[in-house]
Write an enzyme that holds these catalytic residues in place. Sequence first.
Site, PDB file in Angstrom:
ATOM      1  N   CYS A 111       0.819  -1.216   0.000  1.00 44.35           N
ATOM      2  CA  CYS A 111       0.000   0.000   0.000  1.00 44.35           C
ATOM      3  C   CYS A 111       0.852   1.265   0.000  1.00 44.35           C
ATOM      4  CB  CYS A 111      -0.997  -0.020   1.154  1.00 44.35           C
ATOM      5  SG  CYS A 111      -2.410   1.082   0.890  1.00 44.35           S
ATOM      6  N   ARG A 144     -12.204   6.646  -3.230  1.00 47.04           N
ATOM      7  CA  ARG A 144     -11.231   5.690  -2.724  1.00 47.04           C
ATOM      8  C   ARG A 144     -11.615   4.289  -3.199  1.00 47.04           C
ATOM      9  NH1 ARG A 144      -7.605   7.356   0.970  1.00 47.04           N
ATOM     10  NH2 ARG A 144      -7.147   5.210   1.579  1.00 47.04           N
ATOM     11  N   HIS A 208      -3.687  -5.655   1.644  1.00 47.12           N
ATOM     12  CA  HIS A 208      -3.514  -5.671   3.095  1.00 47.12           C
ATOM     13  C   HIS A 208      -4.178  -6.927   3.652  1.00 47.12           C
ATOM     14  CE1 HIS A 208      -1.988  -1.674   4.135  1.00 47.12           C
ATOM     15  NE2 HIS A 208      -2.853  -1.109   3.308  1.00 47.12           N
TER      16      HIS A 208
END
Length: 263
Positions: A111, A144, A208
Amino acid sequence: MPSAEVTRADATRGASSGRRVRIAHLYPELLNLYGDSGNILVLRKRLEWRGLGADVMEVHVDDTPSFSNVDLVFIGGGTDREQRIVCEKLLGVRNELAAFVEDGGVLAAVCGGYQLLGESYAMGDEKLPGLSLVDLRTERGTPRLIGNVAVKSRICPHVIVGYENHGGRTYLGDGVEPLGRVAYGNGNDGTSGFEGCLYKNVVGTYVHGPLLPKNPGVADYLLSRALERRYGDGSLEPLDDTEELAANQAMYDRMMSGDIETQ
């Protein structure tokens, strides 16, 4: 269970082969979104279960890292503020880190750490210089990209599963291979169908969750490449990954059946 597999009980053998992997965990106090430190635990245990050694060096904000005797570097994800702090620190040792990468050193970045690998990344309306280790750039986009993600990659036999949450849109330069193709979710930019990057022994990804507990094939890819570079032999005895792969498959099945929603 096939006799070639190494069970968890075999950890009592000790590091009989003498082979060790030296791991540098960069700024764990800042870069630990979604349990990224769990990736280090997985790397350590998968070495120990095979009777191999693991030396983990935590590099903190006040430390000056050296990569001369390191096999594997890990950079996790963080907030925009933490990402800026880390990038400023790493720019001071950028040439040494670049030499490590070009010499085949293994680097895994998740990330925010992934975004730092490129020539630049966006923070709000501001464009900040990256480490220029890989030919990629990250721009800011809306909305997002949030939700579960599944990626089919050549580096492991199973689908890579996890969670993504990023405002950046990452674009790969010519000659930079993506980590894989998106089977579910958004990936690098939400439109190209690609996720992550592969360059020499660098793996960058938005996955993640943390990345490695449900994706043992990715962990073994990193360890194998590190062992190959240091010892000329990247072979790893297979482990009994029944539980890990069951968790991986269950998450993938839920995504593909529509039981998990993406945002």
